[in-house]
Design a protein around this motif. Sequence first.
Motif, PDB file in Angstrom:
ATOM      1  N   MET A 257     -11.720  -7.975  -7.511  1.00  0.00           N
ATOM      2  CA  MET A 257     -12.837  -8.199  -8.415  1.00  0.00           C
ATOM      3  C   MET A 257     -12.737  -7.202  -9.558  1.00  0.00           C
ATOM      4  O   MET A 257     -12.189  -6.110  -9.388  1.00  0.00           O
ATOM      5  CB  MET A 257     -14.174  -8.028  -7.685  1.00  0.00           C
ATOM      6  CG  MET A 257     -15.397  -8.335  -8.503  1.00  0.00           C
ATOM      7  SD  MET A 257     -16.916  -8.221  -7.489  1.00  0.00           S
ATOM      8  CE  MET A 257     -18.102  -8.804  -8.673  1.00  0.00           C
ATOM      9  N   VAL A 258     -13.290  -7.577 -10.703  1.00  0.00           N
ATOM     10  CA  VAL A 258     -13.402  -6.650 -11.827  1.00  0.00           C
ATOM     11  C   VAL A 258     -14.785  -6.848 -12.429  1.00  0.00           C
ATOM     12  O   VAL A 258     -15.291  -7.966 -12.505  1.00  0.00           O
ATOM     13  CB  VAL A 258     -12.276  -6.849 -12.876  1.00  0.00           C
ATOM     14  CG1 VAL A 258     -12.335  -8.213 -13.527  1.00  0.00           C
ATOM     15  CG2 VAL A 258     -12.315  -5.760 -13.934  1.00  0.00           C
ATOM     16  N   ILE A 259     -15.408  -5.731 -12.799  1.00  0.00           N
ATOM     17  CA  ILE A 259     -16.708  -5.762 -13.464  1.00  0.00           C
ATOM     18  C   ILE A 259     -16.542  -5.038 -14.796  1.00  0.00           C
ATOM     19  O   ILE A 259     -16.053  -3.907 -14.835  1.00  0.00           O
ATOM     20  CB  ILE A 259     -17.799  -5.080 -12.610  1.00  0.00           C
ATOM     21  CG1 ILE A 259     -17.941  -5.790 -11.261  1.00  0.00           C
ATOM     22  CG2 ILE A 259     -19.133  -5.073 -13.368  1.00  0.00           C
ATOM     23  CD1 ILE A 259     -18.882  -5.100 -10.287  1.00  0.00           C
ATOM     24  N   VAL A 260     -16.942  -5.716 -15.870  1.00  0.00           N
ATOM     25  CA  VAL A 260     -16.806  -5.154 -17.212  1.00  0.00           C
ATOM     26  C   VAL A 260     -18.165  -5.120 -17.905  1.00  0.00           C
ATOM     27  O   VAL A 260     -19.029  -5.951 -17.626  1.00  0.00           O
ATOM     28  CB  VAL A 260     -15.805  -5.957 -18.077  1.00  0.00           C
ATOM     29  CG1 VAL A 260     -14.418  -5.941 -17.476  1.00  0.00           C
ATOM     30  CG2 VAL A 260     -16.288  -7.368 -18.289  1.00  0.00           C
TER      31      VAL A 260
ATOM     32  N   LYS B 211     -11.912  -3.567  -8.112  1.00  0.00           N
ATOM     33  CA  LYS B 211     -11.840  -3.527  -6.649  1.00  0.00           C
ATOM     34  C   LYS B 211     -10.418  -3.871  -6.230  1.00  0.00           C
ATOM     35  O   LYS B 211      -9.925  -4.967  -6.469  1.00  0.00           O
ATOM     36  CB  LYS B 211     -12.839  -4.511  -6.030  1.00  0.00           C
ATOM     37  CG  LYS B 211     -12.955  -4.360  -4.526  1.00  0.00           C
ATOM     38  CD  LYS B 211     -14.054  -5.254  -3.980  1.00  0.00           C
ATOM     39  CE  LYS B 211     -14.253  -5.040  -2.493  1.00  0.00           C
ATOM     40  NZ  LYS B 211     -15.298  -5.961  -1.971  1.00  0.00           N
ATOM     41  N   ILE B 212      -9.780  -2.883  -5.579  1.00  0.00           N
ATOM     42  CA  ILE B 212      -8.396  -3.015  -5.120  1.00  0.00           C
ATOM     43  C   ILE B 212      -8.360  -2.616  -3.652  1.00  0.00           C
ATOM     44  O   ILE B 212      -8.793  -1.507  -3.307  1.00  0.00           O
ATOM     45  CB  ILE B 212      -7.452  -2.079  -5.909  1.00  0.00           C
ATOM     46  CG1 ILE B 212      -7.662  -2.215  -7.412  1.00  0.00           C
ATOM     47  CG2 ILE B 212      -5.993  -2.301  -5.523  1.00  0.00           C
ATOM     48  CD1 ILE B 212      -7.164  -1.045  -8.211  1.00  0.00           C
ATOM     49  N   ASN B 213      -7.850  -3.482  -2.785  1.00  0.00           N
ATOM     50  CA  ASN B 213      -7.769  -3.186  -1.348  1.00  0.00           C
ATOM     51  C   ASN B 213      -9.106  -2.685  -0.795  1.00  0.00           C
ATOM     52  O   ASN B 213      -9.166  -1.681  -0.089  1.00  0.00           O
ATOM     53  CB  ASN B 213      -6.662  -2.169  -1.062  1.00  0.00           C
ATOM     54  CG  ASN B 213      -5.305  -2.698  -1.450  1.00  0.00           C
ATOM     55  OD1 ASN B 213      -5.003  -3.874  -1.266  1.00  0.00           O
ATOM     56  ND2 ASN B 213      -4.472  -1.836  -2.011  1.00  0.00           N
ATOM     57  N   ASN B 214     -10.173  -3.369  -1.140  1.00  0.00           N
ATOM     58  CA  ASN B 214     -11.540  -3.051  -0.690  1.00  0.00           C
ATOM     59  C   ASN B 214     -12.048  -1.688  -1.144  1.00  0.00           C
ATOM     60  O   ASN B 214     -13.013  -1.176  -0.588  1.00  0.00           O
ATOM     61  CB  ASN B 214     -11.656  -3.180   0.834  1.00  0.00           C
ATOM     62  CG  ASN B 214     -11.446  -4.606   1.287  1.00  0.00           C
ATOM     63  OD1 ASN B 214     -11.952  -5.544   0.662  1.00  0.00           O
ATOM     64  ND2 ASN B 214     -10.691  -4.794   2.346  1.00  0.00           N
ATOM     65  N   GLN B 215     -11.418  -1.095  -2.137  1.00  0.00           N
ATOM     66  CA  GLN B 215     -11.848   0.183  -2.707  1.00  0.00           C
ATOM     67  C   GLN B 215     -12.141  -0.023  -4.191  1.00  0.00           C
ATOM     68  O   GLN B 215     -11.394  -0.707  -4.880  1.00  0.00           O
ATOM     69  CB  GLN B 215     -10.745   1.250  -2.572  1.00  0.00           C
ATOM     70  CG  GLN B 215     -10.338   1.565  -1.161  1.00  0.00           C
ATOM     71  CD  GLN B 215     -11.352   2.460  -0.480  1.00  0.00           C
ATOM     72  OE1 GLN B 215     -12.013   3.265  -1.114  1.00  0.00           O
ATOM     73  NE2 GLN B 215     -11.477   2.305   0.829  1.00  0.00           N
ATOM     74  N   TRP B 216     -13.225   0.580  -4.665  1.00  0.00           N
ATOM     75  CA  TRP B 216     -13.581   0.495  -6.078  1.00  0.00           C
ATOM     76  C   TRP B 216     -13.004   1.665  -6.853  1.00  0.00           C
ATOM     77  O   TRP B 216     -13.076   2.803  -6.398  1.00  0.00           O
ATOM     78  CB  TRP B 216     -15.093   0.478  -6.259  1.00  0.00           C
ATOM     79  CG  TRP B 216     -15.710  -0.821  -5.867  1.00  0.00           C
ATOM     80  CD1 TRP B 216     -16.307  -1.119  -4.687  1.00  0.00           C
ATOM     81  CD2 TRP B 216     -15.784  -2.005  -6.656  1.00  0.00           C
ATOM     82  NE1 TRP B 216     -16.753  -2.412  -4.683  1.00  0.00           N
ATOM     83  CE2 TRP B 216     -16.446  -2.976  -5.891  1.00  0.00           C
ATOM     84  CE3 TRP B 216     -15.352  -2.340  -7.946  1.00  0.00           C
ATOM     85  CZ2 TRP B 216     -16.688  -4.268  -6.371  1.00  0.00           C
ATOM     86  CZ3 TRP B 216     -15.604  -3.618  -8.418  1.00  0.00           C
ATOM     87  CH2 TRP B 216     -16.257  -4.566  -7.638  1.00  0.00           C
TER      88      TRP B 216
END
Length: 135
Positions: free
Chosen positions: A23-26, A54-59
């Motif tokens: 996911m990405v939030i901008v 969000k990469i490998n369940n880490q933000w």
Amino acid sequence: MPSTFYLEVVTPERIFFGGNAQMVIVPGIDGSQGILPHHEAMVTTIGIGELKIKINNQWRTAAIANGFMEVMPDYVIILADSVEWPEEIDVKRAEAAKERARERLRQKQSRIEHLRTQAAVRRALTRLKVTKEIK
């Protein structure tokens, strides 16, 4: 269906990030926008604020300022004026920039100068906010 998409974040100086994301939030002009895999295709502008990936369940959070985002179902490309990870930010320099911009806000300015100064304050505050999140 894959639970990730390819994300590339590019500035004039470098490829800031390239890899799979969940996911990405901008920061958009009218608020934050979240993008998940298989999102409908679109192109939008990016404002000043926090970029969250969000990469490998880490933000991971970074400071981003102004740009464009192209979204396709299996990839997202972000072109931004600047993007910085918290560890890349010089806190003393950001504090000084915030104070300079706030001082300029107190002075009489044209409408355009005032808007540019407000943007400088937002950039400095965002940079300081993301550095506090890693401590």
